[in-house]
Design a protein around this motif. Structure first.
Motif, PDB file in Angstrom:
ATOM      1  N   LEU A   1       3.283  31.023  29.946  1.00  9.43           N
ATOM      2  CA  LEU A   1       4.475  30.654  30.706  1.00  9.43           C
ATOM      3  C   LEU A   1       4.325  31.313  32.066  1.00  9.43           C
ATOM      4  O   LEU A   1       4.466  32.537  32.199  1.00  9.43           O
ATOM      5  N   LEU A   2       4.021  30.520  33.065  1.00  8.59           N
ATOM      6  CA  LEU A   2       3.689  31.027  34.393  1.00  8.59           C
ATOM      7  C   LEU A   2       4.909  30.915  35.299  1.00  8.59           C
ATOM      8  O   LEU A   2       5.341  29.815  35.653  1.00  8.59           O
ATOM      9  N   THR A   3       5.474  32.052  35.672  1.00  4.74           N
ATOM     10  CA  THR A   3       6.630  32.089  36.551  1.00  4.74           C
ATOM     11  C   THR A   3       6.151  32.189  37.993  1.00  4.74           C
ATOM     12  O   THR A   3       5.527  33.172  38.376  1.00  4.74           O
ATOM     13  N   LEU A   4       6.432  31.138  38.768  1.00  5.48           N
ATOM     14  CA  LEU A   4       6.016  31.085  40.170  1.00  5.48           C
ATOM     15  C   LEU A   4       7.167  31.513  41.059  1.00  5.48           C
ATOM     16  O   LEU A   4       8.272  30.968  40.976  1.00  5.48           O
ATOM     17  N   GLU A   5       6.902  32.491  41.944  1.00  2.00           N
ATOM     18  CA  GLU A   5       7.920  33.037  42.827  1.00  2.00           C
ATOM     19  C   GLU A   5       7.546  32.768  44.292  1.00  2.00           C
ATOM     20  O   GLU A   5       6.709  33.483  44.854  1.00  2.00           O
ATOM     21  N   PRO A   6       8.142  31.764  44.922  1.00  2.00           N
ATOM     22  CA  PRO A   6       7.846  31.480  46.338  1.00  2.00           C
ATOM     23  C   PRO A   6       8.577  32.457  47.259  1.00  2.00           C
ATOM     24  O   PRO A   6       9.590  32.134  47.881  1.00  2.00           O
ATOM     25  N   MET A   7       8.042  33.673  47.342  1.00  2.00           N
ATOM     26  CA  MET A   7       8.720  34.742  48.063  1.00  2.00           C
ATOM     27  C   MET A   7       8.807  34.481  49.563  1.00  2.00           C
ATOM     28  O   MET A   7       9.631  35.096  50.252  1.00  2.00           O
ATOM     29  N   ASN A   8       7.974  33.586  50.094  1.00  2.75           N
ATOM     30  CA  ASN A   8       8.046  33.237  51.507  1.00  2.75           C
ATOM     31  C   ASN A   8       8.975  32.061  51.759  1.00  2.75           C
ATOM     32  O   ASN A   8       9.015  31.530  52.882  1.00  2.75           O
ATOM     33  N   GLY A   9       9.716  31.661  50.747  1.00  2.00           N
ATOM     34  CA  GLY A   9      10.681  30.585  50.911  1.00  2.00           C
ATOM     35  C   GLY A   9      10.165  29.253  50.412  1.00  2.00           C
ATOM     36  O   GLY A   9       8.964  29.055  50.183  1.00  2.00           O
ATOM     37  N   LEU A  10      11.096  28.316  50.249  1.00  2.00           N
ATOM     38  CA  LEU A  10      10.758  27.002  49.702  1.00  2.00           C
ATOM     39  C   LEU A  10       9.918  26.166  50.660  1.00  2.00           C
ATOM     40  O   LEU A  10       9.259  25.214  50.232  1.00  2.00           O
ATOM     41  N   GLU A  11       9.909  26.521  51.932  1.00  2.00           N
ATOM     42  CA  GLU A  11       9.081  25.790  52.891  1.00  2.00           C
ATOM     43  C   GLU A  11       7.597  25.924  52.574  1.00  2.00           C
ATOM     44  O   GLU A  11       6.787  25.085  52.991  1.00  2.00           O
ATOM     45  N   ALA A  12       7.232  26.979  51.837  1.00  2.00           N
ATOM     46  CA  ALA A  12       5.820  27.179  51.489  1.00  2.00           C
ATOM     47  C   ALA A  12       5.357  26.250  50.374  1.00  2.00           C
ATOM     48  O   ALA A  12       4.143  26.162  50.108  1.00  2.00           O
ATOM     49  N   VAL A  13       6.284  25.545  49.736  1.00  2.00           N
ATOM     50  CA  VAL A  13       5.924  24.660  48.623  1.00  2.00           C
ATOM     51  C   VAL A  13       5.581  23.288  49.190  1.00  2.00           C
ATOM     52  O   VAL A  13       6.376  22.344  49.161  1.00  2.00           O
ATOM     53  N   THR A  14       4.388  23.175  49.740  1.00  2.00           N
ATOM     54  CA  THR A  14       3.897  21.925  50.320  1.00  2.00           C
ATOM     55  C   THR A  14       3.120  21.149  49.263  1.00  2.00           C
ATOM     56  O   THR A  14       2.658  21.717  48.261  1.00  2.00           O
ATOM     57  N   PRO A  15       2.938  19.841  49.463  1.00  2.00           N
ATOM     58  CA  PRO A  15       2.103  19.079  48.529  1.00  2.00           C
ATOM     59  C   PRO A  15       0.701  19.650  48.396  1.00  2.00           C
ATOM     60  O   PRO A  15       0.114  19.643  47.298  1.00  2.00           O
ATOM     61  N   GLU A  16       0.155  20.158  49.492  1.00  2.00           N
ATOM     62  CA  GLU A  16      -1.201  20.712  49.438  1.00  2.00           C
ATOM     63  C   GLU A  16      -1.245  21.980  48.585  1.00  2.00           C
ATOM     64  O   GLU A  16      -2.156  22.168  47.774  1.00  2.00           O
ATOM     65  N   ALA A  17      -0.248  22.863  48.769  1.00  2.00           N
ATOM     66  CA  ALA A  17      -0.211  24.094  47.978  1.00  2.00           C
ATOM     67  C   ALA A  17       0.032  23.786  46.503  1.00  2.00           C
ATOM     68  O   ALA A  17      -0.565  24.410  45.620  1.00  2.00           O
ATOM     69  N   ALA A  18       0.902  22.820  46.232  1.00  2.00           N
ATOM     70  CA  ALA A  18       1.167  22.437  44.844  1.00  2.00           C
ATOM     71  C   ALA A  18      -0.075  21.858  44.188  1.00  2.00           C
ATOM     72  O   ALA A  18      -0.376  22.147  43.015  1.00  2.00           O
ATOM     73  N   ALA A  19      -0.812  21.031  44.916  1.00  2.00           N
ATOM     74  CA  ALA A  19      -2.028  20.445  44.361  1.00  2.00           C
ATOM     75  C   ALA A  19      -3.082  21.511  44.083  1.00  2.00           C
ATOM     76  O   ALA A  19      -3.795  21.444  43.064  1.00  2.00           O
ATOM     77  N   ALA A  20      -3.194  22.497  44.964  1.00  2.00           N
ATOM     78  CA  ALA A  20      -4.158  23.578  44.735  1.00  2.00           C
ATOM     79  C   ALA A  20      -3.811  24.338  43.463  1.00  2.00           C
ATOM     80  O   ALA A  20      -4.694  24.672  42.660  1.00  2.00           O
ATOM     81  N   LEU A  21      -2.542  24.617  43.263  1.00  2.00           N
ATOM     82  CA  LEU A  21      -2.126  25.283  42.033  1.00  2.00           C
ATOM     83  C   LEU A  21      -2.438  24.415  40.821  1.00  2.00           C
ATOM     84  O   LEU A  21      -2.967  24.897  39.812  1.00  2.00           O
ATOM     85  N   ALA A  22      -2.106  23.133  40.890  1.00  2.00           N
ATOM     86  CA  ALA A  22      -2.320  22.247  39.754  1.00  2.00           C
ATOM     87  C   ALA A  22      -3.793  22.156  39.375  1.00  2.00           C
ATOM     88  O   ALA A  22      -4.132  22.056  38.190  1.00  2.00           O
TER      89      ALA A  22
END
Length: 398
Positions: A113-134
């Protein structure tokens, strides 16, 4: 691609065995009335991460204090779920920590169960960053470890950079879900608000301010204020297509505020919190929505308690450690729990001994460190809990 993992006889039931024998052939080889051995690789997709009966038992473990192998030995079972936290997007060091956790889970657990914490704000959740995680999740899946992503938890609180921003939060969650669902089919998404007692948690650094679009969206009763009369959960829900699991952590911090005294949990507290009918701790939370009914039944989602435990502050006096913790896990594990809440599919114990700012002192949340508590806890584990595999599964070849 689907992910192959190993399952013990107490693991996820009801899953087809990729290279399994037909029932008749099993009976010929094993004899009648013999349970089929499931300790072999099976093919999973995200829907198969939900046990058809009972609930997965997992742990949020302080890996610096105890490796997962030692916890599994203390528990007498490999946990079905192991909780990890990381920033998002994560650093190279954080990714290395995740890889080490994956190795421990593959050997002595089952899924993350991986808890992701975008500590730099929701603006950091880009499609590119999400794809890299996936893509990383797909590698973990291929290594035999499914992942459930608890993205930006407690978004209805007021203490995180992603707090009380419902529109931006929903967009970010959907961005993450689209990448995970497309690129890592052995992984799933969990939506996990904070328990709504005390909502809207006024005074936090990130609370919604009057006059903003966020404040208007959260004012569900349109009376110009945010209060317990407003829905603590619905404005943040990203939708059924994005959400695979719903979760809410439920703790016993005490019977009366301020916290820090060793107090027995009130009878029925766990059920009352899960259903929004708790009256206690110097307040009345009965105005809360019934989280289980709304999201488990009406939305048809598997329900998780991602973290739970009961407060024991060594040296604080009051009730004893065993009495407090036994009273709490007794509520979680009583036979009526699984009968009343068939959509409850995961319970994870918070196994930490740490300083807590809320009580300005040390709290021992653990159940495996004290021999008497460990013996009582392991004896009290019900047969409807599901654990990790009895044997490890080697990842499939090319």
């Amino acid at each position: 691609m689907p992910v192959a993992i190993g399952l013990g006889a107490a693991g996820l039931g009801g899953i087809s065995i990729a290279n399994g024998l037909e029932a008749k052939e099993r009976e010929q080889q094993q004899g009648p009335n013999t349970a089929p051995a499931l300790s072999q690789c099976v093919v999973l997709d995200r829907a198969s991460l939900v046990p058809p009966e009972g609930a997965l038992f997992g742990v949020n473990l302080d890996l610096a204090a105890k490796p997962l192998s030692a916890y599994a030995s203390d528990l007498g079972h490999k946990p079905a779920v192991s909780v990890s936290f990381t920033g998002f997007p994560y650093t190279g060091e954080e990714r290395a920590d995740l890889l080490r956790a994956v190795e421990q889970i593959r050997a002595d657990g089952q899924m993350m169960l991986l808890t992701l914490e975008p500590m730099n704000g929701l603006e950091a959740v880009t499609p590119e960053a999400a794809a890299a995680l996936a893509r990383d999740l797909a590698e973990f899946n291929d290594d035999g470890v499914p992942v459930i992503v608890r993205f930006a938890h407690e978004m209805n609180g007021s203490w995180y950079p992603w707090s009380q921003q419902p529109s931006r939060y929903i967009d970010a969650f959907r961005t993450m879900a689209a990448a995970v669902h497309s690129l890592a089919p052995g992984s799933a998404m969990m939506w996990a608000p904070n328990y709504g007692g005390g909502y809207p948690f006024a005074g936090g650094q990130y609370e919604a301010k009057p006059g903003t679009a966020d404040f208007t969206a959260l004012d569900t009763d349109t009376d110009g204020t945010l209060s317990m009369n407003d829905d603590a959960y619905a404005p943040y829900y990203p939708g059924d297509q994005a959400v695979d699991w719903v979760g809410m952590s439920l703790y016993h911090w005490g019977a009366d505020y301020p916290w820090g005294e060793n107090e027995l949990p009130e009878p029925g507290k766990f059920v009352d919190q899960l259903t929004g009918s708790y009256t206690g701790a110097n307040g009345d939370d009965s105005l809360l929505p019934d989280f289980y009914q709304v999201y488990g039944e009406a939305h048809g989602k598997p329900v998780a308690v991602p973290e739970t435990a009961a407060l024991f502050a060594p040296g604080a006096g009051g009730e004893g450690e065993l009495a407090i913790k036994l009273a709490w896990w007794g509520q979680l594990f009583e036979p009526a729990t699984t009968r009343r809440f068939p959509q409850l599919k995961m319970i994870n114990w918070f196994e930490w001994d740490k300083e807590e700012v809320e009580v300005k002192g040390r709290v021992d949340w653990t159940v495996t460190n004290t021999p008497a508590v460990r013996a009582a806890f392991t004896a009290g584990l019900p047969d409807w809990l599901r654990y990790g595999p009895d044997t490890s599964c080697q990842p499939p070849g090319p």
